[in-house]
Design an enzyme around this catalytic site. Structure first.
Site, PDB file in Angstrom:
ATOM      1  N   LYS A 118      -1.298   1.264   5.793  1.00  0.00           N
ATOM      2  CA  LYS A 118      -2.567   1.834   6.280  1.00  0.00           C
ATOM      3  C   LYS A 118      -2.355   2.627   7.550  1.00  0.00           C
ATOM      4  CE  LYS A 118      -6.248  -0.667   4.069  1.00  0.00           C
ATOM      5  NZ  LYS A 118      -7.494  -1.417   4.196  1.00  0.00           N
ATOM      6  N   LYS A 200      -0.559   0.763  -7.019  1.00  0.00           N
ATOM      7  CA  LYS A 200      -1.728  -0.022  -7.431  1.00  0.00           C
ATOM      8  C   LYS A 200      -2.979   0.862  -7.493  1.00  0.00           C
ATOM      9  CE  LYS A 200      -3.917  -1.725  -3.316  1.00  0.00           C
ATOM     10  NZ  LYS A 200      -4.505  -2.700  -2.488  1.00  0.00           N
ATOM     11  N   LYS A 203      -9.125   2.319  -4.291  1.00  0.00           N
ATOM     12  CA  LYS A 203     -10.326   3.127  -4.013  1.00  0.00           C
ATOM     13  C   LYS A 203      -9.941   4.477  -3.427  1.00  0.00           C
ATOM     14  CE  LYS A 203     -12.927  -1.004  -2.899  1.00  0.00           C
ATOM     15  NZ  LYS A 203     -12.995  -2.052  -1.896  1.00  0.00           N
TER      16      LYS A 203
END
Ligand code: TYM
Length: 336
Positions: A118, A200, A203
């Protein structure tokens, strides 16, 4: 009756209301939350405090949170059985989060792969909350003395840290926290992007065809599955190296309950076109009742408010008990 209820093991889990909920969230976690409600004492939350580690537009954040709440009810969370609340409504989370920050090492947090990913993705906003996120997540779980935490594979490392924090605190003082175990499903624990099946499903996938949302229209769902990346072998078989096909088989298995051997038999001699259409149709059919119930819940704001208010009241009573115990053990002077 009361006693039998007390003897059940405790489950806690949460999901971030950061945008629309994906098929990965649903198959990896939510499906299990719903199915565990009778066997366990379950408590569920929308982890909105976690969501602000990435900048949110206020009106959209509010809307996403209410929609996520309605969608989880539509998936089958029963607020009568399982207190279901919004994390920011129970301030004990932020309080225990701070306390646990002081029992978590810089080195431990630095090793979290989600922090590394992130902070690379949001390089202009590598805030302290993004770094200490796992100790807040530990607080979420430990406040409820959870035995089990149903999550997808991507949360396993955070769960291990929560266990270490609990063990450390228990060792320093005396047994205070239940040490939680992850509960990871056999199929669906890691649903991959339909466009890059080595990553994966998320969103924030840049490619809109990579991620299926639970509230996607049937046409969108079918388009995404028809365009799913597979391989050049034209053979529906679960085996290493066939990431795209394996992922589609996993999804198909989750929504139909069929095992891999019967899926292979069903599509023997058929092309990927037929297979992808069948997966798309099965997902559409599976999600249709969820979408219908979502439309009813989201239209009834008064009911949603009643559910999350009552959920917060029930959760708070449990969380406060744990927090008081923790503060007493550390040596804070009680207010009296
Ligand atoms: P979040 O909001 O990213 O995801 C919610 C749940 O969905 C699972 N999941 C997936 N499972 C399979 N395949 C995928 N592609 C996939 N993507 C997501 C996640 O593993 C998770 O179970 N930090 C958490 C929220 C949280 C939490 C907690 C969870 C906050 N406090 C305490 C458990 C306990 C998160 O960001 O999940």
């Amino acid at each position: 009756m009361e006693n039998a209820e007390q003897q059940k093991k405790v489950i806690f889990s949460a999901i971030q209301p950061s945008g629309s909920i994906t098929l990965g969230n649903y198959l990896g976690a939510l499906r299990n939350w719903v199915s565990l409600q009778d066997e366990y004492r379950c408590i569920f939350a929308l982890a909105d405090l976690h969501t602000i580690t990435v900048r949110q537009e206020p009106a959209k954040f509010r809307k996403n949170t209410l929609e996520a709440y309605a969608l989880l009810l539509a998936c089958g969370i029963d607020p009568e059985k399982s207190p279901f609340f919004i994390q920011s409504h129970v301030s004990a989370h932020a309080e225990l989060g701070w306390i646990l920050d002081c029992y978590t090492q810089f080195g431990e947090l630095s090793r979290m792969t989600q922090f590394k990913d992130k902070s690379a993705k949001h390089a202009d906003n590598v805030n302290a909350g993004l770094f200490t996120y796992p100790s807040l997540m530990a607080a979420d779980i430990l406040l409820y003395q959870a035995d089990l935490v149903p999550v997808g594979v991507d949360q396993k490392q955070h769960l291990e840290l929560a266990r270490n924090i609990a063990d450390r605190f228990n060792g320093l003082y005396s047994p205070t926290f239940t040490v939680p175990d992850p509960y990871i499903p056999k199929t669906g624990a890691k649903i991959m992007s339909l466009q890059d099946p080595t990553k994966k499903m998320s969103k924030s996938d840049e490619n809109i065809n990579g991620c299926v949302y639970v509230l996607d229209t049937p046409d969108d769902i079918m388009r995404k599955f028809r365009r799913a990346v597979t391989d050049s072998q034209a053979c529906v078989r679960y085996e290493e190296g066939k990431d795209g096909v394996n992922n589609l088989m996993g999804i198909y298995s989750c929504v139909t309950g069929k095992d891999f051997a019967s899926i292979e038999a069903e599509f023997q001699g058929k092309g990927y076109g037929d297979f992808k259409t069948a997966v798309g149709e099965a997902v559409i059919q599976h999600l249709q009742p969820v979408q219908e119930r979502f439309r009813q819940y989201i239209a009834d704001k008064a009911y949603l408010e009643k559910c999350y208010r009552e959920g917060a009241e029930k959760a708070e009573a449990i969380a406060r008990r744990t927090l008081s115990k923790v503060m007493r053990k550390i040596g804070f002077v009680p207010r009296g």
